[in-house]
Every structure is written in C-alpha cells, then in structure tokens.
Design a protein around this motif. Structure first.
Motif, PDB file in Angstrom:
ATOM      1  N   SER A  74       0.831  -1.220   0.000  1.00 51.73           N
ATOM      2  CA  SER A  74       0.000   0.000   0.000  1.00 51.73           C
ATOM      3  C   SER A  74       0.858   1.261   0.000  1.00 51.73           C
ATOM      4  O   SER A  74       0.358   2.340  -0.287  1.00 51.73           O
ATOM      5  CB  SER A  74      -0.893   0.061   1.228  1.00 51.73           C
ATOM      6  OG  SER A  74      -1.338  -1.193   1.579  1.00 51.73           O
ATOM      7  N   ARG A  81     -14.100  -7.842   1.513  1.00 48.30           N
ATOM      8  CA  ARG A  81     -14.805  -6.574   1.803  1.00 48.30           C
ATOM      9  C   ARG A  81     -16.213  -6.816   2.341  1.00 48.30           C
ATOM     10  O   ARG A  81     -17.061  -5.931   2.297  1.00 48.30           O
ATOM     11  CB  ARG A  81     -14.851  -5.701   0.550  1.00 48.30           C
ATOM     12  CG  ARG A  81     -13.459  -5.327   0.059  1.00 48.30           C
ATOM     13  CD  ARG A  81     -13.489  -4.270  -1.017  1.00 48.30           C
ATOM     14  NE  ARG A  81     -12.190  -4.175  -1.659  1.00 48.30           N
ATOM     15  CZ  ARG A  81     -11.155  -3.486  -1.169  1.00 48.30           C
ATOM     16  NH1 ARG A  81     -11.296  -2.808  -0.060  1.00 48.30           N
ATOM     17  NH2 ARG A  81     -10.004  -3.484  -1.804  1.00 48.30           N
ATOM     18  N   LYS A 121     -11.534 -13.933   8.056  1.00 49.20           N
ATOM     19  CA  LYS A 121     -10.527 -12.953   8.484  1.00 49.20           C
ATOM     20  C   LYS A 121     -11.274 -11.859   9.228  1.00 49.20           C
ATOM     21  O   LYS A 121     -12.321 -11.405   8.759  1.00 49.20           O
ATOM     22  CB  LYS A 121      -9.833 -12.399   7.221  1.00 49.20           C
ATOM     23  CG  LYS A 121      -8.698 -11.448   7.521  1.00 49.20           C
ATOM     24  CD  LYS A 121      -7.958 -11.095   6.219  1.00 49.20           C
ATOM     25  CE  LYS A 121      -6.866 -10.097   6.480  1.00 49.20           C
ATOM     26  NZ  LYS A 121      -6.171  -9.697   5.240  1.00 49.20           N
ATOM     27  N   ASN A 135     -10.625  -8.662   9.960  1.00 43.72           N
ATOM     28  CA  ASN A 135     -10.567  -7.268   9.471  1.00 43.72           C
ATOM     29  C   ASN A 135      -9.552  -7.200   8.330  1.00 43.72           C
ATOM     30  O   ASN A 135      -8.888  -8.192   8.064  1.00 43.72           O
ATOM     31  CB  ASN A 135     -10.133  -6.324  10.598  1.00 43.72           C
ATOM     32  CG  ASN A 135      -8.729  -6.634  11.059  1.00 43.72           C
ATOM     33  OD1 ASN A 135      -8.509  -7.650  11.734  1.00 43.72           O
ATOM     34  ND2 ASN A 135      -7.764  -5.814  10.700  1.00 43.72           N
ATOM     35  N   GLU A 136      -9.410  -6.035   7.743  1.00 45.76           N
ATOM     36  CA  GLU A 136      -8.473  -5.759   6.663  1.00 45.76           C
ATOM     37  C   GLU A 136      -8.810  -6.510   5.384  1.00 45.76           C
ATOM     38  O   GLU A 136      -8.691  -7.718   5.371  1.00 45.76           O
ATOM     39  CB  GLU A 136      -7.018  -6.087   7.069  1.00 45.76           C
ATOM     40  CG  GLU A 136      -6.005  -5.437   6.182  1.00 45.76           C
ATOM     41  CD  GLU A 136      -4.597  -6.023   6.315  1.00 45.76           C
ATOM     42  OE1 GLU A 136      -4.420  -7.114   6.838  1.00 45.76           O
ATOM     43  OE2 GLU A 136      -3.687  -5.356   5.853  1.00 45.76           O
ATOM     44  N   PRO A 137      -9.194  -5.877   4.307  1.00 44.92           N
ATOM     45  CA  PRO A 137      -9.217  -4.435   4.118  1.00 44.92           C
ATOM     46  C   PRO A 137     -10.399  -3.700   4.738  1.00 44.92           C
ATOM     47  O   PRO A 137     -10.445  -2.471   4.671  1.00 44.92           O
ATOM     48  CB  PRO A 137      -9.264  -4.300   2.588  1.00 44.92           C
ATOM     49  CG  PRO A 137      -9.967  -5.532   2.135  1.00 44.92           C
ATOM     50  CD  PRO A 137      -9.538  -6.608   3.078  1.00 44.92           C
ATOM     51  N   ASP A 164     -12.959  -2.667   8.039  1.00 44.62           N
ATOM     52  CA  ASP A 164     -12.790  -2.340   9.452  1.00 44.62           C
ATOM     53  C   ASP A 164     -13.323  -3.467  10.338  1.00 44.62           C
ATOM     54  O   ASP A 164     -12.670  -3.900  11.274  1.00 44.62           O
ATOM     55  CB  ASP A 164     -13.538  -1.028   9.724  1.00 44.62           C
ATOM     56  CG  ASP A 164     -13.405  -0.587  11.170  1.00 44.62           C
ATOM     57  OD1 ASP A 164     -12.330  -0.785  11.743  1.00 44.62           O
ATOM     58  OD2 ASP A 164     -14.380  -0.045  11.717  1.00 44.62           O
ATOM     59  N   HIS A 185      -4.681 -15.064   9.879  1.00 44.82           N
ATOM     60  CA  HIS A 185      -6.013 -14.524  10.146  1.00 44.82           C
ATOM     61  C   HIS A 185      -6.471 -14.871  11.563  1.00 44.82           C
ATOM     62  O   HIS A 185      -7.126 -14.063  12.230  1.00 44.82           O
ATOM     63  CB  HIS A 185      -7.031 -15.054   9.137  1.00 44.82           C
ATOM     64  CG  HIS A 185      -6.749 -14.644   7.712  1.00 44.82           C
ATOM     65  ND1 HIS A 185      -7.471 -15.107   6.647  1.00 44.82           N
ATOM     66  CD2 HIS A 185      -5.813 -13.825   7.191  1.00 44.82           C
ATOM     67  CE1 HIS A 185      -7.009 -14.577   5.527  1.00 44.82           C
ATOM     68  NE2 HIS A 185      -5.993 -13.796   5.828  1.00 44.82           N
ATOM     69  N   LEU A 191      -4.724 -12.580  13.873  1.00 44.17           N
ATOM     70  CA  LEU A 191      -5.336 -11.246  13.796  1.00 44.17           C
ATOM     71  C   LEU A 191      -6.635 -11.177  14.613  1.00 44.17           C
ATOM     72  O   LEU A 191      -7.025 -10.107  15.071  1.00 44.17           O
ATOM     73  CB  LEU A 191      -5.622 -10.861  12.337  1.00 44.17           C
ATOM     74  CG  LEU A 191      -4.395 -10.485  11.497  1.00 44.17           C
ATOM     75  CD1 LEU A 191      -4.789 -10.326  10.033  1.00 44.17           C
ATOM     76  CD2 LEU A 191      -3.753  -9.198  12.011  1.00 44.17           C
ATOM     77  N   ARG A 235      -1.391  -6.814  13.804  1.00 44.16           N
ATOM     78  CA  ARG A 235      -1.069  -5.644  12.977  1.00 44.16           C
ATOM     79  C   ARG A 235      -1.516  -5.974  11.563  1.00 44.16           C
ATOM     80  O   ARG A 235      -2.390  -6.796  11.380  1.00 44.16           O
ATOM     81  CB  ARG A 235       0.423  -5.325  13.063  1.00 44.16           C
ATOM     82  CG  ARG A 235       1.326  -6.487  12.702  1.00 44.16           C
ATOM     83  CD  ARG A 235       2.771  -6.219  13.070  1.00 44.16           C
ATOM     84  NE  ARG A 235       2.949  -6.435  14.505  1.00 44.16           N
ATOM     85  CZ  ARG A 235       3.881  -5.833  15.264  1.00 44.16           C
ATOM     86  NH1 ARG A 235       4.705  -4.974  14.720  1.00 44.16           N
ATOM     87  NH2 ARG A 235       3.992  -6.103  16.545  1.00 44.16           N
ATOM     88  N   TYR A 236      -0.945  -5.354  10.555  1.00 45.33           N
ATOM     89  CA  TYR A 236      -1.382  -5.661   9.180  1.00 45.33           C
ATOM     90  C   TYR A 236      -1.084  -7.131   8.875  1.00 45.33           C
ATOM     91  O   TYR A 236      -0.219  -7.753   9.490  1.00 45.33           O
ATOM     92  CB  TYR A 236      -0.681  -4.731   8.190  1.00 45.33           C
ATOM     93  CG  TYR A 236       0.811  -4.987   8.074  1.00 45.33           C
ATOM     94  CD1 TYR A 236       1.317  -5.797   7.071  1.00 45.33           C
ATOM     95  CD2 TYR A 236       1.714  -4.435   8.987  1.00 45.33           C
ATOM     96  CE1 TYR A 236       2.681  -6.056   6.974  1.00 45.33           C
ATOM     97  CE2 TYR A 236       3.066  -4.688   8.901  1.00 45.33           C
ATOM     98  CZ  TYR A 236       3.543  -5.491   7.894  1.00 45.33           C
ATOM     99  OH  TYR A 236       4.882  -5.755   7.807  1.00 45.33           O
ATOM    100  N   ASP A 237      -1.816  -7.670   7.921  1.00 42.96           N
ATOM    101  CA  ASP A 237      -1.702  -9.081   7.539  1.00 42.96           C
ATOM    102  C   ASP A 237      -0.361  -9.305   6.851  1.00 42.96           C
ATOM    103  O   ASP A 237      -0.094  -8.775   5.787  1.00 42.96           O
ATOM    104  CB  ASP A 237      -2.868  -9.394   6.592  1.00 42.96           C
ATOM    105  CG  ASP A 237      -2.955 -10.852   6.227  1.00 42.96           C
ATOM    106  OD1 ASP A 237      -2.050 -11.629   6.597  1.00 42.96           O
ATOM    107  OD2 ASP A 237      -3.942 -11.215   5.560  1.00 42.96           O
TER     108      ASP A 237
END
Ligand code: 3MF
Ligand code: MG
Length: 343
Positions: free
Chosen positions: A19, A136, A175, A177-179, A181, A212, A215, A245-247
């Motif tokens: 990103s 999403r 999963k 979260n991400e992308p 909320d 995941h 997370l 944190r981020y995946d």
C-alpha cells in the motif's frame, strides 16, 4: 518424506508492491510459476478466478470456460492439480462495498456472476472447491449495513452456489478485518455457524489461515482443531504473523515455532492428508530479490516438513504419562526441548 500434499497460489510469487510503495521485483508469468511450483514439490495450485482467466469480465461464459481449459492443459503439463478457485471480489469497480453484502443490488448481482463463473472455471480445471475470502464483506462505516441482513446475504449467496452446481463445495476463509474495518464472518467459529445455516452443511466448510487467526487474537492450532472436530476443515493457509497488525503472510513458523508445531501436530493427529492439501499463503519480503522470489515458499515447506519430523518423534507415551500426572511444566519443557533439538 512428508505424508502431506502441498498447494500454493500464483499470488504467492508477487512483485513486492504494497500500500505504501511500488513493485520491487519483476512480474512472473503463470507458466513459469507452475514450473517452479512443481519443481519445489507442490502438487496443486490455488486460483483466483481471474488468475486462471484474466479479463473475464469482458468474456462470455463460453469464452471463460474455453480459456480455463487451456489453463488445465498447462497444469497437466507440469503434473499439477487445481485445488480451488476463489472469486476475487475485492479488486473490481463493482465490489468497492463488498460482494454478496454490498449495499448496491447490481453489485450483488455482479458478485453472484463471478461466483458462478468461478464454479464454471473450477469444473474446467478439474476441482470441486470454491474458496470465499470475504475481503470486503463487512463494514467501513459500522452503520452502513445491518449485521443480521449481511449475515443472511452470505447464507443466501452460498445456497445459490450450492444449487447452481450439486458437486461443488464452498469453503470460507475467515478474516476478522483488513481491508475492511469489521468483518461479518471473522473466525472459523462464524464459518461453522454459516455452514450449519445453509441447505447442505456437509458441502460448506472453512479454510483456516494462521495469520487470520492471530489477527482475531486466536490460536491457529485450536482454530484448525475446531473445524476438524466438525469435519469441516477443507483446506488451510499456513503462514505466520507477528501479532495484531497488518496481515503479514510471513513464512510458516518464522515468528512462533511452537504455534507452528502445534498446527502441524493437530493436522498429523487427524490425518489431514486424507482430507485436503496443506496450502501455504506466504509472501516474500519486499526487500527480496527476483532471484530469491521463491525462497519463502522453500523455507515454509522445509519448516513444515521439519516440524512433521518433530511430531513423528514426539513421545506420546511419555507425554500421556505427564498429562495423567498433570505435570504440565514437564510437558511444556519436553516440547521445548524437542523443538530446540535437545531430545
Ligand atoms: C488475504 C488472503 C488471500 C486469500 C486468497 C484466496 C490473497 O488475507 O489470505 O490471499 O487467501 O484470496 O482466497
Ligand atoms: Mg489466505
């Protein structure tokens, strides 16, 4: 020699873009990836619908099937099977707000079109599994959709897929979260609930990804075990993750070797090789060179196999005695010694 068969997706050899920055490696074509996957010891390839059939939005249903047949020939050439097809419902203009749970009816229709086409592609590639990573399917703005409505949308979409083809199985990769909320179906426990609510629960299961689970603040081995207890673990995405944190999709076992050991242990104890492939969903670091673009896959395979050997060495008789006497300090140290190569 491993008892398991391994699978991997073309996206696991990637250009390193994230990103915050552009590509750091050259793109690699599908055939080159297949050749290297076979060489590394993988038995099957996992696909997004448009990994198999790029530009599918602009093709007719017959054109899509014909294209998929060519990909099947390429798989055959390298002695590879297809494991699953996953509709990529997060990249498209139509899926800004998700697919099956989008707030727009036309966009929901588009998501079903891609789901049906994924089934068509899977059949041409010779596999029966559809994976839904619900990227999403949730909210960016909590008030934008009712969680009750959204959950029922997912059940309806899966029922339509099960009805469209009576032989396919649907497998949710949860999963939290991400992308997005907040996701609607964030853990394997949620997946079991969705499965039970469909018209054919036997054909609806889960794909547990280690990262995941972490997370979601959960233990990957226990999540794998939870799905296995209901005979609903259809595949796995093994990798590793440094906390919440981020995946990260790190190589399997590089962050938490004990957790990785317990994931392998539960898979071995339940003879998962009779049920599915061990899928690796790992990413190379951004700093990795083109030349080293497959090292993360090699490392993950090597770590899995080494841990499989550790499980084979695990002294269950001794462990059971310790469990009986409730000597868990000793059991823990026995496991650590095994992992450290001290027993
Ligand atoms: C995202 C993922 C995805 C899925 C893949 C197949 C890109 O966190 O794990 O990898 O595994 O889309 O469903
Ligand atoms: Mg995954």
């Amino acid at each position: 020699m491993s008892q398991f068969k391994f699978s991997v997706g073309p996206w696991n050899v990637h250009t390193g873009a994230d990103s915050y920055g552009p590509e750091t490696r050259q793109p690699v074509d599908l055939e080159t990836k297949f050749a290297r996957f076979a060489e590394l010891g993988f038995s099957a390839v996992q696909f997004h619908d448009d990994d198999a059939v790029p530009n599918m939005n602009n093709m007719t249903e017959e054109e899509i099937k014909a294209y998929a047949r060519e990909v099947k020939k390429l798989l055959d050439k390298y002695g590879l099977k297809a494991e699953f097809v996953a509709p990529r419902l997060w990249m498209d203009e139509h899926t800004k707000d998700g697919g099956f749970m989008s707030t727009n009816a036309q966009d929901r229709e588009f998501a079903m079109w891609r789901a049906y086409r994924s089934i068509d592609i899977a059949k041409e590639l010779g596999c029966d599994l559809i994976v839904l990573w619900l990227a999403r399917e949730g909210t960016l703005c909590a008030e934008s959709k009712s969680p009750v409505w959204a959950t029922r949308q997912l059940v309806d979409a899966i029922n339509k897929m099960l009805t469209y083809d009576e032989t396919i199985r649907v497998c949710i990769e949860p999963k939290p979260n991400e992308p997005i909320d907040r996701s609607i179906c964030g853990t394997i426990g949620h997946v079991m609930g969705i499965s039970a609510a469909t018209i054919d629960p036997k054909r609806v299961g889960g794909n547990l990804e280690s990262a995941h689970a972490v997370l979601a603040g959960l233990d990957p081995a226990n999540e794998i075990g939870f799905a296995l207890a209901f005979d609903k673990l259809f595949t796995v995405h093994l990798n590793d993750q440094n906390g919440i944190r981020y995946d990260q999709d790190k190589s399997f076992g590089v962050e938490n070797l004990r957790s990785a050991f317990n994931q392998v242990k539960v898979l071995v104890e339940n003879k998962f090789w009779e049920k599915g492939y061990v899928g690796l969903d790992v990413k190379a670091m951004r700093t990795t060179s083109d030349e080293d673009g497959y090292e993360h896959l090699k490392n993950s395979l090597a770590i899995f196999r080494a841990l499989e050997d550790k499980v084979a060495k695990y002294d269950y008789e001794y462990a059971n005695k310790l469990i009986e006497a409730r000597k868990f300090e000793h059991l823990e140290m026995y496991t650590m010694n095994l992992l450290m190569g001290l027993v």
